[in-house]
Design an enzyme around this catalytic site. Structure first.
Site, PDB file in Angstrom:
ATOM      1  N   LYS A  52       0.869  -1.181   0.000  1.00 20.19           N
ATOM      2  CA  LYS A  52       0.000   0.000   0.000  1.00 20.19           C
ATOM      3  C   LYS A  52       0.901   1.224   0.000  1.00 20.19           C
ATOM      4  O   LYS A  52       1.702   1.418   0.920  1.00 20.19           O
ATOM      5  CB  LYS A  52      -0.918   0.013   1.220  1.00 20.19           C
ATOM      6  CG  LYS A  52      -1.822   1.237   1.265  1.00 20.19           C
ATOM      7  CD  LYS A  52      -2.544   1.339   2.585  1.00 20.19           C
ATOM      8  CE  LYS A  52      -3.260   2.686   2.664  1.00 20.19           C
ATOM      9  NZ  LYS A  52      -3.762   2.960   4.030  1.00 20.19           N
ATOM     10  N   GLY A  60      -7.538   8.985  10.419  1.00 17.70           N
ATOM     11  CA  GLY A  60      -7.791   8.983  11.858  1.00 17.70           C
ATOM     12  C   GLY A  60      -8.875   9.922  12.338  1.00 17.70           C
ATOM     13  O   GLY A  60      -9.111  10.042  13.539  1.00 17.70           O
ATOM     14  N   GLY A  63     -10.651   7.605   7.318  1.00 16.12           N
ATOM     15  CA  GLY A  63     -11.713   8.489   7.764  1.00 16.12           C
ATOM     16  C   GLY A  63     -13.049   7.845   8.049  1.00 16.12           C
ATOM     17  O   GLY A  63     -13.937   8.480   8.629  1.00 16.12           O
ATOM     18  N   THR A 118      -8.826   3.236  12.708  1.00 14.56           N
ATOM     19  CA  THR A 118      -9.077   4.027  13.909  1.00 14.56           C
ATOM     20  C   THR A 118     -10.454   3.779  14.505  1.00 14.56           C
ATOM     21  O   THR A 118     -10.605   3.673  15.722  1.00 14.56           O
ATOM     22  CB  THR A 118      -8.909   5.528  13.593  1.00 14.56           C
ATOM     23  OG1 THR A 118      -7.600   5.747  13.072  1.00 14.56           O
ATOM     24  CG2 THR A 118      -9.105   6.373  14.837  1.00 14.56           C
TER      25      THR A 118
END
Length: 257
Positions: free
Chosen positions: A97, A158, A185, A207
């Protein structure tokens, strides 16, 4: 879940459409999160591995899960390429990634540097999964460079703010002939479901799960939401009545004068 409905990345097939980030977990929670999420791909920050945690992390990841090393910490293409090559040399496989981020306040990806890294690594046989700000022209360039998918951010890393870039992600889904994986997000299962209903091929979350009160339960909630969103997308949505209403059952004769 339809076992025949596969996520395909450069010929590699996956049944799960949930990619789990591991950067913010304690080691004790990683295995529980992966198992409850049903994830078949999990990210691994090489910075964390370099700190001596790699053996412990791998101990907590179930067998059969594909590692997705990321280039977290890279500020440009050169650094991202070095990290990717190091990940391959340490036995993490060919998946990578790409994260190239020089903005330290909002942590927004540098699309130009991401494209340069993608061009180099795709030629070296990596399965390149680039994280990018949703821009159609750069997405087309990434596809031409050999990317295995496109990973646009939903909102800043995050933040748990959800699909702030929803309209731009829709454009990518409509125009790019690669899997579109919404990354960064996503804060709630309902937001993951919405991304899948739009036609996203997969969702990545970190997150939202890592900071939940009950990590395994939240991981399972995301799993169910992603599956539900995918099933509803495949089923096809009913027509929207813009004005007035439409009876769900036909009116019978005795209700008329």
């Amino acid at each position: 879940m339809n076992k025949e409905d596969k996520l395909i990345l450069n010929g590699h097939e996956f049944t799960s459409r949930f990619i789990l980030g591991s950067g913010k977990y304690s080691l004790e929670l990683i295995k529980a999160a992966v198992e409850n999420a049903g994830a078949e791909i999990i990210t691994l920050a090489l910075r964390r591995a370099a700190g001596g945690d790699v053996a412990n992390i791998l101990d907590y990841i179930p067998k059969g899960v594909t590692l997705l090393p990321n280039t977290s910490g890279a500020r440009n293409a050169d650094e991202a390429v070095r990290i990717a090559r190091l990940a391959r040399e340490t036995g993490c496989g060919d998946f990578i990634k790409i994260e190239a981020i020089r903005d330290t306040k909002y942590l927004l990806p540098d699309n130009y540097e991401t494209l340069k890294a993608t061009e180099i690594l795709a030629k070296e046989g990596f399965v390149v999964m680039p994280y990018m700000y949703p821009d159609l022209n750069f997405a087309r360039d990434l596809q031409n460079a050999g990317a295995a998918c496109i990973m646009p951010l939903g909102s800043p890393i995050g933040s748990n703010k959800g699909l702030c870039t929803k309209e731009f992600i829709k454009i990518l889904i409509d125009e790019i002939d690669l899997p579109i994986i919404v990354d960064a997000g996503i804060g709630r299962p309902s937001q993951a479901c919405e991304a899948m209903e739009m036609g996203a091929a997969a969702v990545m979350a970190n997150t939202a799960i890592a900071t939940a009160g009950d990590v395994p339960k939240m991981a399972q909630a995301f799993k169910k939401a992603i599956e539900a969103g995918r099933e509803s997308y495949l089923a096809g949505f009913g027509d929207v009545v813009e004005k007035g209403a439409r009876a769900s059952s036909p009116l019978t004769g005795f209700l008329h004068d």
